[in-house]
Enzyme design. Structure first.
Site, PDB file in Angstrom:
ATOM      1  N   GLU A 110      11.013 -90.931  53.519  1.00 50.12           N
ATOM      2  CA  GLU A 110      11.392 -89.525  53.430  1.00 50.12           C
ATOM      3  C   GLU A 110      12.822 -89.321  53.939  1.00 50.12           C
ATOM      4  OE1 GLU A 110       8.440 -86.961  55.087  1.00 50.12           O
ATOM      5  OE2 GLU A 110       9.795 -85.245  55.249  1.00 50.12           O
ATOM      6  N   GLU A 152       0.875 -83.030  55.094  1.00 53.26           N
ATOM      7  CA  GLU A 152       1.009 -83.363  56.523  1.00 53.26           C
ATOM      8  C   GLU A 152       0.704 -82.102  57.331  1.00 53.26           C
ATOM      9  OE1 GLU A 152       5.065 -84.479  57.438  1.00 53.26           O
ATOM     10  OE2 GLU A 152       5.853 -82.608  56.638  1.00 53.26           O
ATOM     11  N   ASP A 174       9.899 -91.139  57.993  1.00 55.58           N
ATOM     12  CA  ASP A 174      10.811 -90.005  57.809  1.00 55.58           C
ATOM     13  C   ASP A 174      12.045 -90.251  58.667  1.00 55.58           C
ATOM     14  OD1 ASP A 174      12.088 -87.613  57.409  1.00 55.58           O
ATOM     15  OD2 ASP A 174      10.438 -86.349  58.139  1.00 55.58           O
ATOM     16  N   HIS A 203       6.107 -84.297  71.107  1.00 56.05           N
ATOM     17  CA  HIS A 203       6.382 -84.727  69.739  1.00 56.05           C
ATOM     18  C   HIS A 203       7.861 -85.027  69.612  1.00 56.05           C
ATOM     19  CE1 HIS A 203       5.060 -85.394  65.690  1.00 56.05           C
ATOM     20  NE2 HIS A 203       5.979 -84.587  65.193  1.00 56.05           N
ATOM     21  N   LYS A 230       7.668 -77.105  51.487  1.00 62.65           N
ATOM     22  CA  LYS A 230       7.296 -76.369  52.701  1.00 62.65           C
ATOM     23  C   LYS A 230       7.531 -74.880  52.456  1.00 62.65           C
ATOM     24  CE  LYS A 230       8.770 -80.105  55.806  1.00 62.65           C
ATOM     25  NZ  LYS A 230       9.830 -80.562  56.714  1.00 62.65           N
ATOM     26  N   LYS A 287       2.520 -90.993  59.145  1.00 60.24           N
ATOM     27  CA  LYS A 287       3.954 -90.847  58.944  1.00 60.24           C
ATOM     28  C   LYS A 287       4.647 -91.122  60.261  1.00 60.24           C
ATOM     29  CE  LYS A 287       7.035 -86.911  58.264  1.00 60.24           C
ATOM     30  NZ  LYS A 287       7.282 -85.720  57.447  1.00 60.24           N
ATOM     31  N   LYS A 309       8.173 -91.140  62.466  1.00 59.10           N
ATOM     32  CA  LYS A 309       9.542 -90.657  62.576  1.00 59.10           C
ATOM     33  C   LYS A 309      10.442 -91.830  62.935  1.00 59.10           C
ATOM     34  CE  LYS A 309       9.133 -86.158  61.945  1.00 59.10           C
ATOM     35  NZ  LYS A 309       9.855 -85.483  60.841  1.00 59.10           N
ATOM     36  N   ASP A 312      13.272 -83.970  51.472  1.00 51.85           N
ATOM     37  CA  ASP A 312      12.826 -82.874  52.346  1.00 51.85           C
ATOM     38  C   ASP A 312      14.021 -81.975  52.672  1.00 51.85           C
ATOM     39  OD1 ASP A 312      11.558 -81.186  54.076  1.00 51.85           O
ATOM     40  OD2 ASP A 312      11.180 -82.659  55.638  1.00 51.85           O
TER      41      ASP A 312
END
Ligand code: MG
Length: 373
Positions: A224, A327, A198, A22, A273, A167, A169, A249
């Protein structure tokens, strides 16, 4: 009556392998470290929480190693001998001993709720005021790989998992190349799925104003955190310039942050979160501030395993203002489910588990096998 006196606080570090690497803007991971924290009461209830950051200390300064030290040396002595349901007073007293460290405190706060709910024989969402919904939509997170790879993964997820929103990155490449990559993905998915991006705080104001409108034109539905956490006025200017919402965020960790972001019009959506905000109660307060200000909330992840994911799921199902989906894909990214009964994903949604507490019981053999030595 069940004796809720806390008589034991234990931590261990796990390394859970991922199904694929990831990638974030400047780092990546092939396994997710998790600090597993358990709180036991004299009456025999045990609550579990996860201390998790996305892959390492780059996001907010904490790591599983700092969390374990802070919990064992400073937080556990405050907890021992106190009642597991005395949560607001405990949070105040923990804050008197340790400033910040909200990821570590979240593991404690969630474990307190799990232990308390299990002692009462009720689910955690009951302690949060009951249910607004019983499942949440789950956006699938795509990495920073080239457009072709990302589109293939997205199409497989559309077919297999029922995910209808993705989403991406950004921030790993120069803006022109990065935007071209996302525009290609957004145009290929335009008729079948929503695409969000994001930036993880990697751009400045000028870069954002120069490049983000092209993403909106290509059909990207949300941006984001394009700029660093402290730059709330930049977020406000970007929000004013874009016709799609900007989600906060990194800029949003406390209820005070939520109030400032909402009152200055800096964010169109809040990413909530439990990890970054110190647990369920402050996250619920942030969601309530969003609802009062007309800012919808999205249930974000730090890529937690089943315990941390279930914690945010209980919050997301209990908080009326959590209307921008989630998410909560963490467990899907892991090769091991850790739980006796894996969390249930179906039709692009994550469904609330049954049972007391968080509704997640970990498999001791798997936990033992993944424990760091
Ligand atoms: Mg983010």
């Amino acid at each position: 009556m069940h004796d809720l006196t806390i008589d034991r606080v234990q931590t261990r570090l796990l390394d859970v392998p991922l199904v694929r690497p990831h990638r974030f803007a400047r780092t990546g991971m092939t396994a997710q470290p998790i600090m597993l924290l358990t709180i036991s009461t004299s009456g025999g209830a045990t609550g579990t929480g996860e201390g998790v950051v996305p892959g390492g200390p780059w996001w907010g300064g904490e790591s599983v190693e700092t969390m374990q030290l802070v919990v064992e040396r400073y937080l556990a002595p405050v907890l021992l001998g106190r009642r597991a349901d005395d949560i607001e007073n405990l949070q105040r007293d923990l804050g008197d001993v340790v400033a910040g460290n909200l990821f570590a405190k979240a593991a404690v706060e969630v474990a307190l709720h799990d232990a308390w709910a299990r002692a009462l024989g009720v689910p955690v969402h009951t302690l949060l005021g009951g249910l607004a919904r019983t499942s949440v939509p789950v956006t699938w997170a795509l990495g920073t790989e080239p457009a072709g790879e990302v589109v293939d993964e997205a199409l497989a997820k559309l077919d297999g998992g029922g995910h209808t929103s993705f989403k991406l990155k950004m921030g790993a490449q120069e803006p022109a190349a990065d935007v071209a990559r996302v525009v290609e993905v957004a145009e290929k998915l335009r008729d079948s799925a929503g695409v969000r991006v994001d930036l993880n705080a990697r751009w400045d104001l000028a870069t954002s104003l120069r490049w983000l409108p092209a993403l909106a034109d290509a059909g990207v539905e949300l941006v984001e955190q394009p700029v660093p956490a402290a730059e709330v006025d930049w977020l406000r200017q970007i929000s004013a310039a874009l016709r799609i919402p900007v989600m906060a965020d990194e800029s949003l960790r406390t209820p005070s942050d939520a109030f400032r972001l909402a009152s200055s019009g800096a964010a169109g959506v809040f990413s909530v979160k439990t990890t970054k905000s110190g647990g369920l109660r402050r996250s619920a307060e942030i969601t309530a501030i969003g609802a009062a200000a007309g800012v919808p909330c999205h249930a974000g992840t730090s890529i937690e395993g089943p315990v941390g994911t279930a914690a945010t799921l209980h919050l997301a199902c209990a908080a009326p203002g959590m209307t921008w989906g989630s998410e909560l894909f963490g467990p899907l990214l892991m090769t091991e489910q850790l739980a006796v009964e894996p969390l249930r994903y179906a039709d692009g949604h994550l469904h609330l588990p049954d049972g007391p507490g968080l509704g997640v019981d970990l498999d001791p053999a798997i936990v033992e096998r993944l424990t760091r030595r």
